[in-house]
Design a protein around this motif. Sequence first.
Motif, PDB file in Angstrom:
ATOM      1  N   HIS A 198      -5.096   1.846  -9.963  1.00 24.76           N
ATOM      2  CA  HIS A 198      -5.863   0.743  -9.492  1.00 24.76           C
ATOM      3  C   HIS A 198      -7.153   0.855 -10.299  1.00 24.76           C
ATOM      4  O   HIS A 198      -8.201   1.225  -9.274  1.00 24.76           O
ATOM      5  CB  HIS A 198      -5.712   0.272  -8.182  1.00 24.76           C
ATOM      6  N   GLY A 199      -7.370   0.540 -11.168  1.00 20.16           N
ATOM      7  CA  GLY A 199      -8.844   0.661 -11.778  1.00 20.16           C
ATOM      8  C   GLY A 199      -9.284   2.046 -11.850  1.00 20.16           C
ATOM      9  O   GLY A 199     -10.603   2.052 -11.685  1.00 20.16           O
ATOM     10  N   ASP A 200      -8.577   2.897 -11.825  1.00 24.21           N
ATOM     11  CA  ASP A 200      -8.977   4.476 -12.019  1.00 24.21           C
ATOM     12  C   ASP A 200      -9.713   4.826 -10.667  1.00 24.21           C
ATOM     13  O   ASP A 200     -10.629   5.592 -10.581  1.00 24.21           O
ATOM     14  CB  ASP A 200      -9.750   4.611 -13.104  1.00 24.21           C
ATOM     15  N   ASN A 201      -9.170   3.820  -9.690  1.00 21.20           N
ATOM     16  CA  ASN A 201      -9.955   4.229  -8.315  1.00 21.20           C
ATOM     17  C   ASN A 201      -8.990   4.808  -7.238  1.00 21.20           C
ATOM     18  O   ASN A 201      -7.966   4.189  -6.978  1.00 21.20           O
ATOM     19  CB  ASN A 201     -10.626   2.809  -7.881  1.00 21.20           C
ATOM     20  N   ALA A 202      -9.202   5.960  -6.888  1.00 22.05           N
ATOM     21  CA  ALA A 202      -8.356   6.708  -5.956  1.00 22.05           C
ATOM     22  C   ALA A 202      -8.259   5.763  -4.554  1.00 22.05           C
ATOM     23  O   ALA A 202      -7.265   5.747  -4.075  1.00 22.05           O
ATOM     24  CB  ALA A 202      -9.017   8.083  -5.535  1.00 22.05           C
ATOM     25  N   PHE A 203      -9.240   5.405  -4.169  1.00 23.16           N
ATOM     26  CA  PHE A 203      -9.140   4.653  -2.601  1.00 23.16           C
ATOM     27  C   PHE A 203      -8.415   3.477  -2.862  1.00 23.16           C
ATOM     28  O   PHE A 203      -7.405   3.203  -1.976  1.00 23.16           O
ATOM     29  CB  PHE A 203     -10.698   4.587  -2.215  1.00 23.16           C
ATOM     30  N   LYS A 204      -8.529   2.551  -4.038  1.00 19.90           N
ATOM     31  CA  LYS A 204      -7.752   1.513  -3.993  1.00 19.90           C
ATOM     32  C   LYS A 204      -6.135   1.734  -4.230  1.00 19.90           C
ATOM     33  O   LYS A 204      -5.544   1.029  -3.494  1.00 19.90           O
ATOM     34  CB  LYS A 204      -8.355   0.538  -5.166  1.00 19.90           C
ATOM     35  N   SER A 205      -5.965   2.702  -5.045  1.00 21.79           N
ATOM     36  CA  SER A 205      -4.609   3.015  -5.487  1.00 21.79           C
ATOM     37  C   SER A 205      -4.050   3.388  -4.216  1.00 21.79           C
ATOM     38  O   SER A 205      -2.678   2.912  -3.944  1.00 21.79           O
ATOM     39  CB  SER A 205      -4.739   4.181  -6.679  1.00 21.79           C
ATOM     40  N   HIS A 206      -4.453   4.413  -3.592  1.00 23.07           N
ATOM     41  CA  HIS A 206      -3.714   5.109  -2.442  1.00 23.07           C
ATOM     42  C   HIS A 206      -3.773   4.070  -1.135  1.00 23.07           C
ATOM     43  O   HIS A 206      -2.988   4.118  -0.046  1.00 23.07           O
ATOM     44  CB  HIS A 206      -4.446   6.309  -1.864  1.00 23.07           C
ATOM     45  N   PHE A 207      -4.639   2.945  -1.226  1.00 29.05           N
ATOM     46  CA  PHE A 207      -4.340   2.152   0.112  1.00 29.05           C
ATOM     47  C   PHE A 207      -3.236   1.212  -0.245  1.00 29.05           C
ATOM     48  O   PHE A 207      -2.336   1.129   0.769  1.00 29.05           O
ATOM     49  CB  PHE A 207      -5.711   1.030   0.037  1.00 29.05           C
ATOM     50  N   LEU A 246     -14.513   1.430   1.763  1.00 22.69           N
ATOM     51  CA  LEU A 246     -14.632   0.668   3.079  1.00 22.69           C
ATOM     52  C   LEU A 246     -15.382  -0.791   2.585  1.00 22.69           C
ATOM     53  O   LEU A 246     -15.142  -1.663   3.289  1.00 22.69           O
ATOM     54  CB  LEU A 246     -15.459   1.359   4.112  1.00 22.69           C
ATOM     55  N   ALA A 247     -16.292  -0.673   1.771  1.00 21.40           N
ATOM     56  CA  ALA A 247     -16.965  -1.788   1.305  1.00 21.40           C
ATOM     57  C   ALA A 247     -15.949  -2.844   0.544  1.00 21.40           C
ATOM     58  O   ALA A 247     -15.961  -3.941   0.867  1.00 21.40           O
ATOM     59  CB  ALA A 247     -18.080  -1.622   0.367  1.00 21.40           C
ATOM     60  N   TRP A 248     -15.259  -2.262  -0.141  1.00 25.03           N
ATOM     61  CA  TRP A 248     -14.069  -2.988  -0.839  1.00 25.03           C
ATOM     62  C   TRP A 248     -13.117  -3.638   0.328  1.00 25.03           C
ATOM     63  O   TRP A 248     -12.585  -4.873   0.144  1.00 25.03           O
ATOM     64  CB  TRP A 248     -13.291  -2.133  -1.767  1.00 25.03           C
ATOM     65  N   LEU A 249     -12.980  -3.156   1.318  1.00 24.78           N
ATOM     66  CA  LEU A 249     -12.068  -3.600   2.397  1.00 24.78           C
ATOM     67  C   LEU A 249     -12.827  -4.370   3.465  1.00 24.78           C
ATOM     68  O   LEU A 249     -12.510  -5.648   3.657  1.00 24.78           O
ATOM     69  CB  LEU A 249     -11.464  -2.282   3.387  1.00 24.78           C
ATOM     70  N   TRP A 250     -13.923  -3.898   3.572  1.00 26.79           N
ATOM     71  CA  TRP A 250     -14.941  -4.650   5.101  1.00 26.79           C
ATOM     72  C   TRP A 250     -16.161  -4.866   4.673  1.00 26.79           C
ATOM     73  O   TRP A 250     -16.757  -5.575   5.700  1.00 26.79           O
ATOM     74  CB  TRP A 250     -14.467  -4.045   6.236  1.00 26.79           C
ATOM     75  N   GLY A 251     -16.608  -4.977   3.412  1.00 28.68           N
ATOM     76  CA  GLY A 251     -17.823  -5.285   3.297  1.00 28.68           C
ATOM     77  C   GLY A 251     -18.099  -6.732   3.324  1.00 28.68           C
ATOM     78  O   GLY A 251     -17.101  -7.559   3.644  1.00 28.68           O
ATOM     79  N   SER A 252     -19.352  -7.251   2.791  1.00 28.84           N
ATOM     80  CA  SER A 252     -19.479  -8.502   2.981  1.00 28.84           C
ATOM     81  C   SER A 252     -18.752  -9.598   2.098  1.00 28.84           C
ATOM     82  O   SER A 252     -18.243 -10.540   2.484  1.00 28.84           O
ATOM     83  CB  SER A 252     -20.792  -8.957   2.413  1.00 28.84           C
ATOM     84  N   ARG A 253     -18.249  -8.817   0.970  1.00 32.38           N
ATOM     85  CA  ARG A 253     -17.034  -9.506   0.104  1.00 32.38           C
ATOM     86  C   ARG A 253     -15.683  -8.718   0.122  1.00 32.38           C
ATOM     87  O   ARG A 253     -15.081  -8.686  -0.485  1.00 32.38           O
ATOM     88  CB  ARG A 253     -17.615  -9.433  -1.174  1.00 32.38           C
ATOM     89  N   GLY A 254     -15.700  -8.056   1.356  1.00 31.55           N
ATOM     90  CA  GLY A 254     -14.354  -7.397   1.412  1.00 31.55           C
ATOM     91  C   GLY A 254     -13.138  -7.903   1.849  1.00 31.55           C
ATOM     92  O   GLY A 254     -13.013  -9.119   1.954  1.00 31.55           O
ATOM     93  N   ILE A 255     -12.004  -7.240   1.176  1.00 33.45           N
ATOM     94  CA  ILE A 255     -10.846  -8.169   0.934  1.00 33.45           C
ATOM     95  C   ILE A 255     -10.204  -8.567   2.419  1.00 33.45           C
ATOM     96  O   ILE A 255      -9.306  -9.321   2.415  1.00 33.45           O
ATOM     97  CB  ILE A 255      -9.833  -7.415  -0.059  1.00 33.45           C
ATOM     98  N   LEU A 256     -10.453  -7.632   3.249  1.00 34.00           N
ATOM     99  CA  LEU A 256      -9.799  -7.798   4.556  1.00 34.00           C
ATOM    100  C   LEU A 256     -10.559  -8.688   5.651  1.00 34.00           C
ATOM    101  O   LEU A 256      -9.971  -9.378   6.605  1.00 34.00           O
ATOM    102  CB  LEU A 256      -9.536  -6.621   5.298  1.00 34.00           C
ATOM    103  N   ARG A 257     -11.915  -8.914   5.344  1.00 31.71           N
ATOM    104  CA  ARG A 257     -12.516  -9.814   6.357  1.00 31.71           C
ATOM    105  C   ARG A 257     -12.172 -11.206   6.337  1.00 31.71           C
ATOM    106  O   ARG A 257     -12.129 -11.708   7.676  1.00 31.71           O
ATOM    107  CB  ARG A 257     -14.085  -9.681   5.872  1.00 31.71           C
TER     108      ARG A 257
END
Length: 277
Positions: free
Chosen positions: A29-38, A227-238
């Motif tokens: 996922h975009g060479d991003n470990a956090f996104k891929s492993h989520f 965590l910003a990707w998940l829960w930040g102001s534009r986070g996907i889970l918010r």
Amino acid sequence: MPSTTPQDLQIKPRQPEFSLPSPWARHWHGDNAFKSHFFDAMSLLFPDGERFFIDSVRAYRDQVTDPQQQAQIRGFIGQEAHHSREHEHYSDALRASGYDLDYLERRLKQRLAFVRKHLPPKVHLAATVAVEHLTAIMADAILQNPAWLTGADPQMARLWRWHALEESEHKAVAFDLYQQVCGDVWLRRRAMLQSTFFFSLDTFKGLVHMLRRDGQLWRWRTWSDGLAWLWGSRGILRPLVKVYCDFYRADFHPWQHDNLQLIHSTRREFDQPAEVS
């Protein structure tokens, strides 16, 4: 409470051809470990979880006399069976990459075995209803918002979109059955609280394990960006908090979140080959 499931909704299993990245890309996922492993951590919950969902619905299907509802149950079982199979292949790729999936899956297997042995079928079905809502709201977000998978390997993005489409299609099958055979609001709410806790815990456990194996567990930037990707102001889970909380209303039904037009538009991506002939 009457069902608001569209009466003409056709739920059919698809068997699209998926080719996982070969060689496997750890950070697909975009060479991003956090996104891929989520996503990886959620995926490894599905093979056992979806077999449990199938069994919980099968336990009550003989109480259904409506032909349309029976057809939707058959579609649900077929779709979930195919999801379990594809995510088994996904797990095989993760296991071959050096992640200890036996360690990660052990607690889930033990928990499901305990539930099967010691708790009544209505509790199994309530748990299924709860997790189906969790997956349905995430599925809807994946289909509505391309940002969830921006930068992902195209093959992996396609797998997740297929799964999201079918989770959206059958999001009320277990719920309608539960309302028919039990309908206990407090049991449903309790099941959601428990399911949310364990789903979050298991996903976090998988994420931590994979980041540790990749040598990224203690990198501040990995966690701050993740965590910003998940829960930040534009986070996907918010944006999902409100639709998640709707489940606790006594009069809730999954199709109050009506995304039928989105389902129809997404179907064209996966059903087009069958329509051409």
